[in-house]
Design a protein around this motif. Structure first.
Motif, short mmCIF file in Angstrom:
data_model
loop_
_atom_site.label_atom_id
_atom_site.label_comp_id
_atom_site.label_asym_id
_atom_site.label_seq_id
_atom_site.Cartn_x
_atom_site.Cartn_y
_atom_site.Cartn_z
N HIS A 31 0.84 -1.20 0.00
CA HIS A 31 0.00 0.00 0.00
C HIS A 31 0.88 1.26 0.00
CE1 HIS A 31 -3.77 -2.22 1.04
NE2 HIS A 31 -2.93 -3.03 1.67
N MET A 32 1.65 1.44 -1.04
CA MET A 32 2.61 2.54 -1.07
C MET A 32 1.93 3.90 -1.01
SD MET A 32 4.28 5.07 -2.90
CE MET A 32 3.61 4.80 -4.54
N SER A 33 0.86 4.09 -1.77
CA SER A 33 0.22 5.42 -1.79
C SER A 33 -0.45 5.73 -0.46
CB SER A 33 -0.78 5.51 -2.94
OG SER A 33 -1.83 4.58 -2.78
N ARG A 34 -0.89 4.70 0.27
CA ARG A 34 -1.45 4.92 1.60
C ARG A 34 -0.35 5.26 2.60
NH1 ARG A 34 -4.12 -0.18 4.22
NH2 ARG A 34 -1.98 -0.53 4.90
N ASP A 35 0.81 4.57 2.48
CA ASP A 35 1.92 4.81 3.39
C ASP A 35 2.63 6.13 3.12
OD1 ASP A 35 1.35 2.33 4.45
OD2 ASP A 35 2.97 1.28 3.42
N PHE A 36 2.62 6.56 1.84
CA PHE A 36 3.33 7.79 1.45
C PHE A 36 2.41 8.67 0.59
CE2 PHE A 36 6.51 4.55 2.20
CZ PHE A 36 7.48 5.22 2.96
N PRO A 37 1.33 9.20 1.18
CA PRO A 37 0.36 9.96 0.38
C PRO A 37 0.94 11.23 -0.25
CG PRO A 37 -0.06 10.21 2.73
CD PRO A 37 0.96 9.13 2.60
N GLU A 38 2.04 11.71 0.33
CA GLU A 38 2.63 12.96 -0.19
C GLU A 38 3.47 12.74 -1.44
OE1 GLU A 38 5.73 11.01 2.28
OE2 GLU A 38 3.55 11.32 2.47
N HIS A 39 3.74 11.49 -1.81
CA HIS A 39 4.65 11.23 -2.92
C HIS A 39 4.05 11.59 -4.28
CE1 HIS A 39 7.54 9.64 -0.22
NE2 HIS A 39 8.19 8.90 -1.11
N ASN A 40 2.78 11.28 -4.49
CA ASN A 40 2.10 11.63 -5.74
C ASN A 40 2.92 11.23 -6.98
OD1 ASN A 40 -0.20 12.86 -4.51
ND2 ASN A 40 1.04 14.68 -4.10
N VAL A 41 3.33 9.97 -7.03
CA VAL A 41 4.21 9.54 -8.11
C VAL A 41 3.44 9.10 -9.36
CG1 VAL A 41 6.14 8.93 -6.63
CG2 VAL A 41 4.38 7.22 -7.12
N TYR A 42 2.11 9.04 -9.27
CA TYR A 42 1.30 8.72 -10.44
C TYR A 42 -0.08 9.33 -10.25
CZ TYR A 42 -1.09 5.12 -7.63
OH TYR A 42 -1.81 4.46 -6.66
N THR A 43 -0.84 9.38 -11.33
CA THR A 43 -2.20 9.92 -11.30
C THR A 43 -3.14 8.88 -11.88
OG1 THR A 43 -1.34 12.15 -11.67
CG2 THR A 43 -3.69 11.81 -12.04
N THR A 44 -4.20 8.56 -11.17
CA THR A 44 -5.17 7.60 -11.69
C THR A 44 -5.83 8.15 -12.95
OG1 THR A 44 -5.66 6.75 -9.47
CG2 THR A 44 -7.28 6.30 -11.20
N PRO A 45 -5.73 7.44 -14.09
CA PRO A 45 -6.39 7.91 -15.32
C PRO A 45 -7.89 8.06 -15.11
CG PRO A 45 -4.80 6.17 -15.81
CD PRO A 45 -4.93 6.22 -14.31
N VAL A 46 -8.47 9.04 -15.78
CA VAL A 46 -9.89 9.34 -15.58
C VAL A 46 -10.77 8.13 -15.89
CG1 VAL A 46 -10.23 10.20 -17.95
CG2 VAL A 46 -11.70 11.04 -16.09
N PHE A 47 -10.32 7.25 -16.78
CA PHE A 47 -11.12 6.08 -17.15
C PHE A 47 -11.40 5.17 -15.95
CE2 PHE A 47 -8.04 7.16 -20.51
CZ PHE A 47 -8.92 7.70 -21.43
N PHE A 48 -10.50 5.20 -14.96
CA PHE A 48 -10.61 4.32 -13.80
C PHE A 48 -10.98 5.09 -12.53
CE2 PHE A 48 -6.65 2.88 -16.21
CZ PHE A 48 -7.38 2.16 -17.15
N SER A 49 -11.46 6.32 -12.70
CA SER A 49 -11.64 7.19 -11.53
C SER A 49 -12.98 7.01 -10.82
CB SER A 49 -11.46 8.66 -11.93
OG SER A 49 -12.42 9.03 -12.91
N SER A 50 -13.95 6.37 -11.49
CA SER A 50 -15.21 6.06 -10.79
C SER A 50 -14.97 4.80 -9.97
CB SER A 50 -16.35 5.84 -11.79
OG SER A 50 -17.53 5.47 -11.11
N ASP A 51 -14.43 5.00 -8.78
CA ASP A 51 -13.84 3.91 -7.98
C ASP A 51 -14.51 3.87 -6.61
OD1 ASP A 51 -12.27 2.25 -6.44
OD2 ASP A 51 -10.37 3.18 -6.95
N TRP A 52 -15.62 3.13 -6.54
CA TRP A 52 -16.37 3.06 -5.28
C TRP A 52 -15.58 2.35 -4.19
CZ3 TRP A 52 -22.08 1.36 -6.62
CH2 TRP A 52 -22.61 2.24 -7.56
N LEU A 53 -14.79 1.37 -4.57
CA LEU A 53 -14.10 0.54 -3.58
C LEU A 53 -13.13 1.38 -2.75
CD1 LEU A 53 -13.86 -2.39 -2.59
CD2 LEU A 53 -12.05 -2.73 -4.28
N ASN A 54 -12.27 2.14 -3.42
CA ASN A 54 -11.31 2.95 -2.69
C ASN A 54 -11.95 4.20 -2.09
OD1 ASN A 54 -8.66 1.57 -2.91
ND2 ASN A 54 -9.16 1.67 -5.09
N GLU A 55 -13.02 4.68 -2.69
CA GLU A 55 -13.77 5.79 -2.09
C GLU A 55 -14.31 5.39 -0.72
OE1 GLU A 55 -17.99 8.12 -2.98
OE2 GLU A 55 -16.83 7.33 -4.66
#
Length: 431
Positions: free
Chosen positions: A137-161
């Motif tokens: 869970h890298m992005s959860r452990d290091f939220p400030e890193h912002n090393v990638y951006t979720t493409p808009v095609f995959f952004s309707s994401d109820w699970l992680n919301e």
């Protein structure tokens, strides 16, 4: 989502999925190299549940593609150690098998990198086996890193919301593995979608369309650990193997993103030293598949402990407990999940109606605003459909409803009122 896409699907009760027969003999999926608007992706891939591959142009601006990779296209161990050296990470042993999976251990990131370097120097072999850093869970452990951006095609994401709202967990992962590391045959959690981006390296994917996995079961009903194993040709063990189609075999290059639809069982190999980013996600297009999966899971539990049905007053509650231990969720939490998704979309539509600000975390507000009011309305209609299914489900009726956050009849009325009010103000029919 645009107006046309919304009008085409807003009256759907059951998502119509075409046959997967076109994939039974094909070894090709659509390759997307040009700009594609969200509504076309929604119509061509999300709704019919079809896989596709995005070219490297969709990841070329990600920081991790520049910082985690050397000029030669290999993992930049020095840079990675600077950022994560002491971080504990989950590591699987691909050479060991426990209950149809690879056993995991937790070790410092620097220890895994030390192993990886030695593994490469030793001709991609080690007495420790083939270790694979996965489900980190890298992005959860290091939220400030912002090393990638979720493409808009995959952004309707109820699970992680949902999990972000609870601040407990997420389904965003980093995988790092040497050449030869692999993941056994499986379908993703809750039968969710997944997307996987290669930061560097190459993968080989073997994908089976939904339903084909039934031909791969052994005489005990178990799915194989490795679909390339010669033992599958033993008709005494796998009597229906020859009826299965050949898997889609896809090579994923560095920078490319593969979209794996719901319920597509797959097996994955790293052909080179590889780093990838992977998300599991759900939304209104596949929430019905998740609901069917949960019903199947509960039915399996009930069959397993059926002999105690008449000796336990709380047998049905025990089934829910066992189901959650096995699959990670029970009917009560599923209802809470639906409530949070509905509340967020009703808040957005109400804010659109009144002109008030939408008081939610910035990333969620931006995502829902980008997807727009049509998408929010579609989502609400899908939630309403599943709530109606819950109300007809005998096992859901047996739950202690005083302990549930979702009051289904009230929620259904709220959803209907919100959509009607929004339509009344023409927010869903503006050009």
């Amino acid at each position: 989502m645009d107006r046309e896409a919304y009008r085409n699907c807003c009256s759907l009760v059951k998502i119509p999925r075409q046959s997967y027969e076109q994939f039974w003999s094909s070894h090709f999926v659509d390759y997307i190299d040009k700009e594609l608007n969200y509504s076309k992706f929604f119509k061509k891939y999300l709704l019919p549940n079809y896989p596709c591959m995005f070219s490297r142009r969709f990841t070329e601006e990600w920081k991790c593609r520049k910082q985690w990779v050397t000029e030669e296209g290999r993992p930049n161990f020095q840079k990675l150690l600077q950022e994560f050296a002491e971080t504990p990470v989950p590591v699987a042993n691909c050479n060991a098998k426990e209950y149809n999976a690879n056993p995991k251990q937790v070790m410092p990131f620097k220890e895994f990198i030390h192993y990886w370097k030695e593994y490469i120097q030793n001709g991609h072999s080690s007495p420790k086996g083939c270790l694979y850093l996965k489900d980190w869970h890298m992005s959860r452990d290091f939220p400030e890193h912002n090393v990638y951006t979720t493409p808009v095609f995959f952004s309707s994401d109820w699970l992680n919301e949902y999990w972000d709202t609870l601040e407990v967990d997420d389904y965003r992962f980093v995988y790092m593995g040497p050449k030869g590391s692999w993941t056994p045959f499986h379908a993703d959690v809750f039968r969710s979608y997944s997307w996987s981006a290669n930061i560097c390296g190459r993968k080989k994917w073997l994908l089976y369309p939904p339903g084909q996995e039934e031909f791969l079961r052994d005489t005990h009903g178990n799915l194989p650990y490795d679909v390339t194993s010669s033992e599958l040709r033993d008709r005494g063990l796998f009597p229906n193997y020859e009826e299965a189609c050949q898997p889609l075999e896809i090579i994923q290059e560095a920078g490319e993103i593969i979209f794996v639809p719901s319920g597509w069982h797959h097996q994955v190999y790293n052909l080179e030293d590889t780093i990838s980013i992977n998300h599991n996600w759900l939304n209104g297009c596949n929430i019905d598949i998740m609901w069917q999966f949960l019903q199947n899971e509960l039915s399996s539990v009930q069959k397993e402990i059926d002999e105690w049905r008449n000796t336990m007053d709380s047998w049905h509650q025990h089934c829910q407990v066992i189901m959650k231990a096995c699959s990670g969720i029970d009917y009560g939490e599923f209802a809470s999940f639906l409530k949070i998704i509905a509340d967020n979309r009703m808040a957005l539509l109400n804010a659109c109606s009144t002109g008030d600000s939408y008081d939610y975390p910035q990333h969620l507000s931006e995502t829902l605003a980008t997807l727009g009011p049509y998408h929010a309305a579609f989502d609400l209609q899908r939630v309403a459909h599943i709530i109606e299914c819950l109300l007809c489900n005998e096992d859901y009726k047996r739950l202690d409803h005083s302990a549930l956050t979702l009051q289904p009849e009230a929620m259904l009325q709220q959803i209907r009122d919100t959509i009607q009010s929004t339509r009344g103000q023409h927010l869903l029919y503006q050009e």
